[in-house]
Design a protein around this motif. Structure first.
Motif, PDB file in Angstrom:
ATOM      1  N   LYS A 213       0.891  -1.625   0.378  1.00  0.00           N
ATOM      2  CA  LYS A 213      -0.237   0.197  -0.048  1.00  0.00           C
ATOM      3  C   LYS A 213       1.003   1.194  -0.061  1.00  0.00           C
ATOM      4  O   LYS A 213       0.859   2.403  -0.692  1.00  0.00           O
TER       5      LYS A 213
ATOM      6  N   LEU B  81      -7.801  -1.571   9.018  1.00  0.00           N
ATOM      7  CA  LEU B  81      -6.872  -2.503   8.511  1.00  0.00           C
ATOM      8  C   LEU B  81      -7.847  -1.780   6.721  1.00  0.00           C
ATOM      9  O   LEU B  81      -7.191  -1.265   5.615  1.00  0.00           O
ATOM     10  N   ILE B  82      -8.866  -1.797   6.978  1.00  0.00           N
ATOM     11  CA  ILE B  82     -10.000  -0.887   6.219  1.00  0.00           C
ATOM     12  C   ILE B  82      -9.543   0.539   6.027  1.00  0.00           C
ATOM     13  O   ILE B  82      -9.121   0.863   4.271  1.00  0.00           O
TER      14      ILE B  82
ATOM     15  N   TRP C  85      -9.389  -4.037  12.836  1.00  0.00           N
ATOM     16  CA  TRP C  85     -10.454  -3.973  11.375  1.00  0.00           C
ATOM     17  C   TRP C  85     -10.595  -3.040  10.681  1.00  0.00           C
ATOM     18  O   TRP C  85     -10.522  -2.416   9.474  1.00  0.00           O
TER      19      TRP C  85
ATOM     20  N   TYR D  34      -6.296  -9.220   0.765  1.00  0.00           N
ATOM     21  CA  TYR D  34      -7.890  -8.013   0.858  1.00  0.00           C
ATOM     22  C   TYR D  34      -7.818  -7.579  -0.569  1.00  0.00           C
ATOM     23  O   TYR D  34      -8.840  -7.446  -1.389  1.00  0.00           O
TER      24      TYR D  34
ATOM     25  N   ASP E 283       4.901   6.695  -0.898  1.00  0.00           N
ATOM     26  CA  ASP E 283       5.754   6.651   0.764  1.00  0.00           C
ATOM     27  C   ASP E 283       7.285   6.482   1.012  1.00  0.00           C
ATOM     28  O   ASP E 283       8.230   6.040   1.028  1.00  0.00           O
TER      29      ASP E 283
ATOM     30  N   GLN F  51      -6.917   1.788   6.195  1.00  0.00           N
ATOM     31  CA  GLN F  51      -5.877   2.107   5.347  1.00  0.00           C
ATOM     32  C   GLN F  51      -5.909   1.692   3.801  1.00  0.00           C
ATOM     33  O   GLN F  51      -5.227   2.387   3.358  1.00  0.00           O
ATOM     34  N   GLY F  52      -6.547   0.412   3.745  1.00  0.00           N
ATOM     35  CA  GLY F  52      -6.836  -0.143   2.155  1.00  0.00           C
ATOM     36  C   GLY F  52      -7.138   1.281   1.802  1.00  0.00           C
ATOM     37  O   GLY F  52      -6.476   1.671   0.266  1.00  0.00           O
TER      38      GLY F  52
ATOM     39  N   ASN G 205       1.112   4.351  -2.916  1.00  0.00           N
ATOM     40  CA  ASN G 205       0.489   5.677  -2.208  1.00  0.00           C
ATOM     41  C   ASN G 205       2.344   6.921  -2.636  1.00  0.00           C
ATOM     42  O   ASN G 205       1.976   7.455  -2.557  1.00  0.00           O
TER      43      ASN G 205
ATOM     44  N   LEU H  31       1.606   7.929   4.778  1.00  0.00           N
ATOM     45  CA  LEU H  31       1.501   7.289   5.992  1.00  0.00           C
ATOM     46  C   LEU H  31       2.303   6.172   6.466  1.00  0.00           C
ATOM     47  O   LEU H  31       2.158   5.617   6.994  1.00  0.00           O
TER      48      LEU H  31
ATOM     49  N   SER I   2      -4.966   4.572   1.141  1.00  0.00           N
ATOM     50  CA  SER I   2      -3.690   4.277   0.395  1.00  0.00           C
ATOM     51  C   SER I   2      -4.854   4.207  -1.301  1.00  0.00           C
ATOM     52  O   SER I   2      -3.338   4.567  -2.084  1.00  0.00           O
TER      53      SER I   2
END
Lengths: 519, 339, 276
Positions: free
Chosen positions: A229, B158-159, B155, C238, A235, B161-162, A233, B172, B165
């Motif tokens: 991630k 997690l969400i 949880w 995910y 970073d 952060q997803g 983005n 971050l 980004s």
């Protein structure tokens, strides 16, 4: 006033001061990895994360280049000692200074080698042939004498434990040397905020070609997911070991690229070990039954393209791997027959695995569950136990397991490193064993010795092949898959290359901002 | 939290302060016992990685004095701790005291900003729903509060952060760079340095984890604010003020909120105590280099010096925060006597 | 009194919603083996990493296990963890609270100071510590979460005991020479029951959350069918299989929400003064 501050704040938050191009402006390589280093002292560590940083700051007498060949580094040339003496004579490169401006000379090299031999370096066995009293300095040359002919001496001196660091700094820093190592490399130590980041800066007075970026920041980002991630983005500009399932994300992203070790060049093995010091795992038929029950293809699929089925203990990227042997094939029927034949009635066992991801395994729990299912299909009931790395190693090295999952990545690129680890009785000492199946067999030990002493490559390969065949018959471990490593990075980074031994050589990398796609 | 039995305030403070060393002593002893209960060999292996040898295990045990009798070990530990030496991590040999100096401000800043967000949103929602009882805003803020209490923070982290980004261009990574570090609270440091750009940068990095962490305290603050505002709004003097024709906003702010402030303050203090120690999962997921994740990871790795030091600091903070809330409470409410 | 409480409870819409959700959760937990379309541990060959479909409502894991069945069985684990850990906190809390409140004096001081010290440990770290001493397993998690919850019960019970200790009927029976245990059983305990029931429901919610957090950190030991563990196991998938991460998270949230709603309504019904 208050409103103005608020507006500034809002503006800053919503529009950002564009972090994306930050590292391009600062000419910085922002490197994301799973854990922090433990120490920067080459004789103190064996973990990849420490080595990764060290090998960009510290250099050895010789180095292994991107094609796997040994090249001069701090030594300009070397030759056998001759006169009936075993060992090598190195001519030390002139005009090189350490990062603390003290000069590199033959004395400094001798100092480092003696320091290594006195140390408790985990790799001390690699240097056991060197005679400490026979390290001699002759003007700008260093003579290293060994007790017997040692074909691997040069290879081992090109490994990171034999890095040459500033004797002055070792003396003044003492125990704290591990916090800020001082060597001769293309990067020098800048700062270390433990558990978070290590910063290196370009060594402007480097003797060779100067590094391509002026700064490297090694950030610890534990979560694989979080690392990718942060790469997306902007970073981070370079990350280790993204999850294979993120390859698609990287491929679809115009600014990102990735590299992985190709199939057939892997240097890591994931295996399942059976504790042969515990019945019924002392029964070879029973062990073979288990080996036949495992569908390695299914396990390889869990790695989503970064692993291939293993048929022997030595990965294909390692010298001594054989293309002429066949591993144990997946055959449940045969497994059940062997199980029957072994006469073992016990049906329930435990399978221990580490809870965190390692370079050779991303999702230990998935592999463990796949193994449990495979064994369930031949009628064995497996209970899975999960342990943190810190408690896992003592558990398996103390022989307190039935089955366990473990992996090995090469230290020196040679088959012997793997085979001694897995099959030799010398590494099966309870409490500090690397041979976690505790497999002891005089015939195997004899074969291992033979290949170690054989200098003719062809003959050695024949011995190795017979070891692989005998190992399959005995099956104290089940080689599961060869695992590739992967890196992902922004396309603005040029000259990103894989090193055959898995080292991270970052000096050639430079940032080419002209080719950056506009946002 | 405040005992009703009356006594003089000073002696109460003194008693509470005197209790502090006792509590810390017990905390120190129990964390020490915990690490003592883990075999030295296992703790030594935490220092090693791939290759483990008997010689290295033994030398680590000797270096750390783990082969000494219990009492010797504990007394040495206490003696050093009193001098500010909390030992070293066996994993990376960093002195625990300096790690805590670095990480505590990170946790404190996260906790404070998070509490600020919780108070800001929670009080607004609480006031709005108290003044417009049974309206849609009341129901939705009740729902939001319940959600905040029910959704697992890890949880959500997690969400979040997803999503962040993916869709928002917010950095971050790490806490940013405030220029010179004075207090360790980067927002404050950058303001002291007068560097607004650095402030904005540090603020951005803090915003997402702080917001995620704020969900639980926000829910609690919302509920408390609503309940105590309802109590106050029903009181006689508010009715009088209203009948005198005072503007609604003035009534709300000057009278109602002022009186509802006490329970909110109490709960804010309690929550701050929890936030300072309880942000383990949020810190871990966002790689926030704070005290919570430091201790948790050390525990998981059998590295006990950080655990002992970290828990000691957290417990001290917790007790001190609670004490100051009590004192503040007594200061603000003359009816309360400390006992 | 009791009828009034029941009526108050059922007048609250959120309470009824909570009760329904709790009922559904209990149903799922108790009947999971019957309701689940597949064996949650069975790996179906060729059905790996599937998206939700009519066949697999919540898709399958990369190993080919049916996610819906895993979630259903996860309810069993959560129920077990919730009930057992809260039982630990409740019983220990009742015991300590009653003794402290009824005996008073130094016993009270000792117990309450011990509880103060217990509360000075950050709860999640305390829980992790307990698990690391006991070894990683679901049982350790239950014990850890149980211990963490003791202070809340002990304080509440002590407060209720203090409130009734000096009431006339209690002092009267003491004056009549009744045995302490009889007084506690007949008069003191019943008085604490209302708040304890409310607290139990609210603590089950917290216990499920806390244990999910601990399992998420990997303290669950073996491969267990637990929602927090599932979250941790699937979080790396995910991007590709978001339902594997969303489903356990939503399951935890709904269950915790249910017990919170239920507990709130119970509190309103059983003791209107208990508004916090």
């Amino acid at each position: 006033m208050r409103t103005r501050l608020l507006i500034t704040l809002l503006a800053l938050t919503t529009f950002g001061c564009s972090q994306r191009s930050d590292w391009t402006d600062k000419d910085t390589l922002v490197y994301g990895r799973g854990s922090d280093s433990r120490s920067l002292d080459p004789i103190a560590v064996s973990d990849g994360e420490s080595i990764k940083v060290q090998s960009n700051m510290l250099e050895r007498l010789a180095r292994v280049d991107f094609d796997g060949a040994i090249q001069p580094c701090l030594a300009t040339e070397w030759e056998p000692l001759g006169d009936g003496r075993h060992g090598l004579r190195f001519r030390i490169r002139e005009g090189v200074t350490f990062h603390d401006n003290t000069p590199l000379d033959a004395q400094a090299v001798a100092f480092n080698l003696r320091r290594l031999l006195r140390s408790q370096s985990p790799y001390i066995d690699f240097y056991s042939t060197i005679l400490p009293d026979k390290i001699q300095v002759v003007s700008n040359q260093v003579e290293i004498e060994t007790s017997r002919p040692d074909a691997n001496l040069l290879r081992h001196l090109a490994m990171f434990p034999a890095a040459i660091v500033s004797p002055q700094a070792v003396k003044t820093l003492g125990q704290d040397f591990g916090d800020r190592a001082i060597g001769t490399g293309p990067f020098r130590f800048e700062s270390w905020e433990k558990d978070q980041r290590i910063v290196l800066s370009r060594n402007e007075s480097y003797w060779g070609e100067k590094a391509g970026v002026s700064r490297i920041e090694f950030w610890r980002i534990q979560d694989n997911n979080s690392r990718i991630k942060k790469l997306v983005n902007g970073d981070l500009s370079y990350i280790d070991n993204p999850n294979p399932q993120d390859i698609e994300t990287i491929e679809n992203h115009p600014e990102l690229d990735y590299q992985m070790r190709k199939p057939g060049q892997e240097i890591s093995l994931l295996y399942m070990a059976m504790n042969t010091s515990r019945p019924p795992f002392d029964n070879a038929l029973f062990r073979r039954a288990i080996a036949h029950a495992i569908d390695k293809k299914k396990i390889a699929r869990l790695f989503q393209g970064i692993a291939s089925v293993a048929d022997q203990a030595v990965p294909p990227g390692i010298y001594g791997h054989s293309d002429n042997v066949q591993g144990i094939e997946y055959d449940q029927k045969k497994a059940k027959q062997l199980l029957e034949k072994s006469g073992i009635k016990q049906r329930s066992f435990t399978l221990a695995h580490m809870s965190n991801s390692r370079p050779y395994i991303r999702q230990p729990h998935e592999v463990a569950r796949a193994l449990r299912e495979a064994l369930r299909r031949i009628g064995l009931e497996i209970k899975i136990e999960k342990h943190e790395w810190g408690t896992y190693l003592p558990l398996v090295q103390g022989a307190r397991h039935d089955l366990c999952l473990l992996g090995w990545t090469t230290d020196n690129g040679d088959a012997d490193n793997f085979l001694t680890t897995f099959y030799s009785s010398s590494s099966a000492k309870v409490g500090s064993a690397n041979n976690v199946s505790f497999y002891k067999n005089p015939r195997m030990d004899d074969l291992l010795n033979q290949q170690r002493n054989e200098i003719d490559p062809k003959k050695r390969q024949q011995i190795l092949d017979s070891i692989y065949r005998y190992a399959a018959e005995q099956s104290p471990i089940v080689p599961l898959v060869y695992v590739s490593d992967m890196i992902a990075y922004h396309r603005t980074l040029k000259n990103v290359r894989f090193h055959p031994l898995g080292e991270k050589v970052l000096a050639p990398i430079r940032i080419d901002s002209s080719s950056e796609t506009p946002n | 939290m405040v005992d009703a039995q009356a006594a003089s305030g000073t002696s109460y403070i003194l008693r509470r302060l005197l209790l502090l060393p006792v509590i810390l002593g017990v905390v120190a002893l129990s964390t020490f016992l915990i690490s003592y209960s883990i075999p030295p060999r296992v703790r030594a292996v935490a220092a090693l990685e791939k290759h483990i040898s008997e010689a290295r295990i033994q030398s680590i045990i000797r270096e750390n004095g783990w082969d000494q009798p219990f009492l010797d070990q504990f007394l040495t530990y206490l003696h050093r701790a009193l001098q500010g030496d909390l030992g070293r991590s066996v994993v990376n040999r960093e002195p625990v005291a300096s790690a805590i100096r670095r990480k505590f401000p990170a946790t404190a800043e996260l906790a404070l900003v998070s509490l600020f967000i919780a108070l800001l949103i929670g009080m607004c929602l609480g006031i709005a729903s108290a003044t417009r009882r049974n309206s849609w805003i009341d129901y939705s803020s009740a729902l939001l509060a319940l959600g905040g209490l029910s959704i697992p923070v890890f949880w959500l982290a997690l969400i979040a952060q997803g999503l962040i980004s993916e869709y928002v261009n917010i950095p971050l990574l790490g806490r940013g760079d405030p220029g010179t570090v004075r207090t360790g609270l980067y927002l404050l440091d950058s303001l002291l340095a007068g560097d607004l750009a650095a402030f904005g940068d540090c603020f951005q990095r803090l915003l997402v984890p702080a917001t995620v962490l704020a969900t639980v305290p926000m829910a609690i603050v919302t509920r408390i604010t609503r309940a105590s505002m309802l109590d106050v709004l029903g009181a006689d003097y508010i009715r009088t003020a209203r009948s005198k024709g005072l503007p609604r906003a003035a009534i709300l702010l000057r009278h109602a909120l002022k009186n509802a402030a006490l329970p909110i303050l109490t709960i804010a203090g309690l929550q701050l105590g929890y936030l300072l120690g309880g942000a383990v999962l949020t810190e871990t997921i966002f790689d926030w280099n704070g005290l919570g994740s430091y201790v948790a990871q050390a525990l998981l790795a059998n590295d006990f010096a950080p655990v002992q030091g970290g828990v000691l600091v957290m417990a001290t903070t917790f007790v001190l925060v609670n004490l100051s809330v009590d004192l503040l409470y007594a200061r603000l409410d003359p009816r309360v006597k400390l006992g | 009194m009791r009828n009034r409480a029941i009526r108050t409870f059922f007048r609250s819409k959120t309470g009824v919603l909570g009760a329904c959700l709790v009922f559904l959760f209990l149903l799922a937990a108790l009947l999971a083996p019957v309701l689940a379309p597949f064996d949650p541990e069975h790996q179906i060959d060729g059905k790996e990493s599937q998206s939700p479909s009519s066949h697999h409502w919540l898709g399958t894991t990369p190993l080919g296990e049916d996610m819906a069945s895993r979630i259903l069985h996860g309810a069993r684990t959560s129920l077990k963890v919730g009930v057992i850990s809260v039982a630990i906190s409740c019983l220990a809390g009742l015991f300590l609270g009653v003794i402290a409140g009824y005996r008073g004096g130094w016993v009270d001081t000792l117990i309450m100071r011990a509880i103060d010290i217990l509360m000075a440990f950050p709860s999640i770290l305390l829980a992790i510590t307990i698990v690391s001493i006991l070894g990683r397993s679901l049982h350790s998690i239950m014990i850890a979460v149980g211990v963490v919850g003791i202070p809340v019960f002990a304080r509440q019970v002590r407060a209720s005991v203090l409130a009734v200790r000096e009431l006339e009927y209690v002092t009267a029976s003491r004056a009549l020479g009744a045995h302490a245990s009889r007084i506690v059983l007949r008069h003191i305990l019943p008085a604490t029951m209302g708040p304890v029931i409310v607290l139990t429901s609210l603590r089950i919610a917290t216990a499920i959350l806390e244990s999910a957090g601990l399992s998420f950190l990997g303290l669950g030991g073996e491969a267990i069918l637990e929602w927090g563990t599932m979250l941790a196991e699937n979080k790396d998938h995910y991007a590709r299989l978001p339902h594997l991460v969303l489903a356990p998270g939503i399951a935890i949230s709904l269950t915790v929400l249910a017990f919170n709603l239920f507990g709130d309504a119970l509190r309103d019904a059983l003791d209107p003064r208990l508004h916090r």
